[in-house]
Enzyme design. Sequence first.
Site, PDB file in Angstrom:
ATOM      1  N   ASP A 145     -14.218 -19.945   3.918  1.00  9.51           N
ATOM      2  CA  ASP A 145     -15.398 -19.417   3.251  1.00  9.51           C
ATOM      3  C   ASP A 145     -15.170 -19.554   1.746  1.00  9.51           C
ATOM      4  O   ASP A 145     -14.026 -19.718   1.288  1.00  9.51           O
ATOM      5  CB  ASP A 145     -15.591 -17.956   3.649  1.00  9.51           C
ATOM      6  CG  ASP A 145     -16.782 -17.325   2.969  1.00  9.51           C
ATOM      7  OD1 ASP A 145     -17.872 -17.914   3.020  1.00  9.51           O
ATOM      8  OD2 ASP A 145     -16.616 -16.250   2.360  1.00  9.51           O
ATOM      9  N   ASP A 202     -17.210 -17.796  -1.454  1.00 11.93           N
ATOM     10  CA  ASP A 202     -17.274 -16.635  -2.331  1.00 11.93           C
ATOM     11  C   ASP A 202     -16.425 -15.496  -1.770  1.00 11.93           C
ATOM     12  O   ASP A 202     -16.592 -15.089  -0.627  1.00 11.93           O
ATOM     13  CB  ASP A 202     -18.727 -16.181  -2.498  1.00 11.93           C
ATOM     14  CG  ASP A 202     -18.889 -15.199  -3.645  1.00 11.93           C
ATOM     15  OD1 ASP A 202     -18.498 -15.549  -4.771  1.00 11.93           O
ATOM     16  OD2 ASP A 202     -19.380 -14.081  -3.419  1.00 11.93           O
ATOM     17  N   ASP A 251     -13.551 -13.385   3.973  1.00 15.49           N
ATOM     18  CA  ASP A 251     -13.382 -12.039   3.442  1.00 15.49           C
ATOM     19  C   ASP A 251     -14.386 -11.061   4.041  1.00 15.49           C
ATOM     20  O   ASP A 251     -14.282  -9.861   3.789  1.00 15.49           O
ATOM     21  CB  ASP A 251     -13.538 -12.036   1.918  1.00 15.49           C
ATOM     22  CG  ASP A 251     -14.973 -12.315   1.485  1.00 15.49           C
ATOM     23  OD1 ASP A 251     -15.564 -13.292   1.980  1.00 15.49           O
ATOM     24  OD2 ASP A 251     -15.496 -11.551   0.650  1.00 15.49           O
TER      25      ASP A 251
END
Length: 358
Positions: free
Chosen positions: A19, A21, A216
């Site tokens: 991922d 961001d 995250d």
Amino acid sequence: MLSSSAEPLCPAHDLVMLDLDGVVYISGAAVPGAAAAIEGTRAAGGRVAFVTNNASRTASTVAAHLSELGVPADVADVVTSAQAAAHVLRERHGAGARVVCLGGPGLHGALEEAGLVPVGVTEEAQAIASGYGPELRWHEIMSGAVRIRDGLPWLAANADATIPTKEGIAPGHGLLVRMLEEFSGVPAEVAGKPERPLLDETVRRVGGERPLMVGDRLDTDIEGAHNAGVASLLVLTGVTGLPELVAATPRQRPSYLSLDLGGLLEPHPAPSRHPLDAPTEHAEAEDVSWRLGGWSARVHDGRLTVTRDSDSDSDQTSGGAADWWRVVACAAWEHLDANGTVADVTGVQVPGEESGAR
């Protein structure tokens, strides 16, 4: 609970799906150590793919941005939710199918790349695809909503409620999806995380027999890995803190946990379960502690407590801190599964933070 790996995650996994961001960059700046960890992953023979739910940007734009941040990336390394949506539509409707493009340049380009014909909202079409598009006009949204209500097959690139922008967190495409659902009465089919088409598309494009999803966010990255049937690594450089971690339901729990992307290049020990007064492995959740690296965590009377062995030389800033998070996760999840309530983390001191849990 958590899985263990005696060898570093790379090369144990030959495809690392990252991922962006909160994992590779935050607010336009590279996460400290991310570039070095990605370089090390590639040096160990791992394939690296950059996976994003953002359907507004083309893969070439994303690759250029990563390279500017010191993370070398080719267009072929980037896979977007728009590309996943386009592949699904190509499979269903065939090359040359006309698809209403209710989105931005990223979605338009992905449809063309897949051999489809993007058209306007009033033109003849076999399907409609939607994605984040800040330049969309209200009359386009209205016309698209009516066509969805009237039966035109609809596929949404993603359903993210928010999107990071230079102005801060802003409304994402998910809000438009909810509005279209409410108006039309048609539930959205989604290509992006946590649904599996995006990760399936990544494996199809980049290859790999033992993929690992790294993210995250529990509700997109980690749940998406569960839906796709692949292992996952949660990194703590983004939105997940202690309150979110201890409340994670089974489908939002990662296989592995690390402070940052450096965890790709390290073995991952798993905490062990130790009955306190009850001598059997069938001890109740409040009668056990979870231990690793000198840390011990348990939940008693609904409250999480973490202690450290007095003779432990565990480093609180690197592997030792990661072990702290691992024992906390296992103790909290066992309590949640056994009692149906989230452990109280008030006052729990997170290593490296001056105040209690955020």
